[in-house]
Design a protein around this motif. Structure first.
Motif, mmCIF file in Angstrom:
data_model
loop_
_atom_site.group_PDB
_atom_site.id
_atom_site.type_symbol
_atom_site.label_atom_id
_atom_site.label_comp_id
_atom_site.label_asym_id
_atom_site.label_seq_id
_atom_site.Cartn_x
_atom_site.Cartn_y
_atom_site.Cartn_z
ATOM 1 N N ASP A 13 53.248 33.122 38.608
ATOM 2 C CA ASP A 13 50.654 33.033 39.145
ATOM 3 C C ASP A 13 50.612 34.129 38.919
ATOM 4 O OD1 ASP A 13 51.625 30.097 40.096
ATOM 5 O OD2 ASP A 13 51.545 31.422 42.434
ATOM 6 N N ASP A 14 48.988 34.142 38.713
ATOM 7 C CA ASP A 14 48.261 34.558 37.806
ATOM 8 C C ASP A 14 48.716 35.811 38.893
ATOM 9 O OD1 ASP A 14 47.835 34.400 35.287
ATOM 10 O OD2 ASP A 14 45.872 33.172 35.212
ATOM 11 N N PHE A 15 47.636 35.416 40.166
ATOM 12 C CA PHE A 15 47.644 35.810 41.456
ATOM 13 C C PHE A 15 48.555 36.565 42.155
ATOM 14 C CE2 PHE A 15 47.317 36.644 46.675
ATOM 15 C CZ PHE A 15 46.389 36.336 46.557
ATOM 16 N N GLU A 16 49.962 35.813 41.725
ATOM 17 C CA GLU A 16 50.549 37.500 42.359
ATOM 18 C C GLU A 16 51.321 38.341 41.321
ATOM 19 O OE1 GLU A 16 55.010 35.033 43.493
ATOM 20 O OE2 GLU A 16 54.164 34.002 41.843
ATOM 21 N N ILE A 17 50.615 38.029 39.595
ATOM 22 C CA ILE A 17 50.820 39.152 38.786
ATOM 23 C C ILE A 17 49.613 40.363 39.268
ATOM 24 C CG2 ILE A 17 50.457 39.699 36.971
ATOM 25 C CD1 ILE A 17 51.483 36.757 36.134
ATOM 26 N N ASP A 18 48.689 40.012 39.521
ATOM 27 C CA ASP A 18 47.805 40.880 39.685
ATOM 28 C C ASP A 18 47.938 41.651 40.836
ATOM 29 O OD1 ASP A 18 45.933 40.188 37.735
ATOM 30 O OD2 ASP A 18 44.449 38.051 38.870
ATOM 31 N N LEU A 19 48.840 40.905 42.449
ATOM 32 C CA LEU A 19 48.562 41.827 42.972
ATOM 33 C C LEU A 19 50.022 42.461 42.613
ATOM 34 C CD1 LEU A 19 49.616 39.273 45.997
ATOM 35 C CD2 LEU A 19 47.370 40.961 45.402
#
Length: 133
Positions: A13-19
């Motif tokens: 997910d984009d959120f996981e990638i960002d983190l």
């Protein structure tokens, strides 16, 4: 960014990638990234040497002097003379930390409003929500 593209291919997910990427940058290490990424990439120090000549030094001085003159000749009150930089997740650090106008900049405020909408709680409930009610 290549790592981001690779992680999307791996269906993160984009959120996981960002983190994960933020953590990798913070630690200056790829150890926190998925094994598929760690096995494909590596980090190493890099030293780039440039030839410094009087001509290049003078060119840099002229560039700096010209840039300062252009800035000083602009009207502070005329917004049309000041083109804002496009603010996104990659360059927002400057705006949020370094820029002295962050409290009054309408472009930064607009960015904050748009980005905070991504994490607001939704008003409606969907079918998935009803399963756990």
């Amino acid at each position: 960014m290549q790592l981001e593209k690779e992680m999307r291919t791996l269906e993160y997910d984009d959120f996981e990638i960002d983190l994960l990427l933020d953590n990798a940058v913070k630690e200056n290490s790829i150890d926190c990234l998925p094994a598929e990424i760690k096995n494909k990439y590596w980090l190493e120090d890099c030293l780039v040497e440039y030839e410094v000549t009087e001509e290049k030094i003078n060119e840099l001085k002229d560039y700096i002097t010209d840039t300062v003159k252009k800035i000083e000749n602009k009207d502070c009150e005329d917004e049309t003379q000041w083109e804002p930089v496009k603010i996104d997740k990659y360059n927002s650090f400057y705006c949020s930390v370094l820029c002295g106008h962050r409290k009054t900049c309408k472009f930064y405020k607009d960015f904050l409003n748009k980005s905070s909408n991504k994490f607001k709680k939704k008003d409606k409930t969907d079918l998935f929500d009803n399963l756990f009610s």
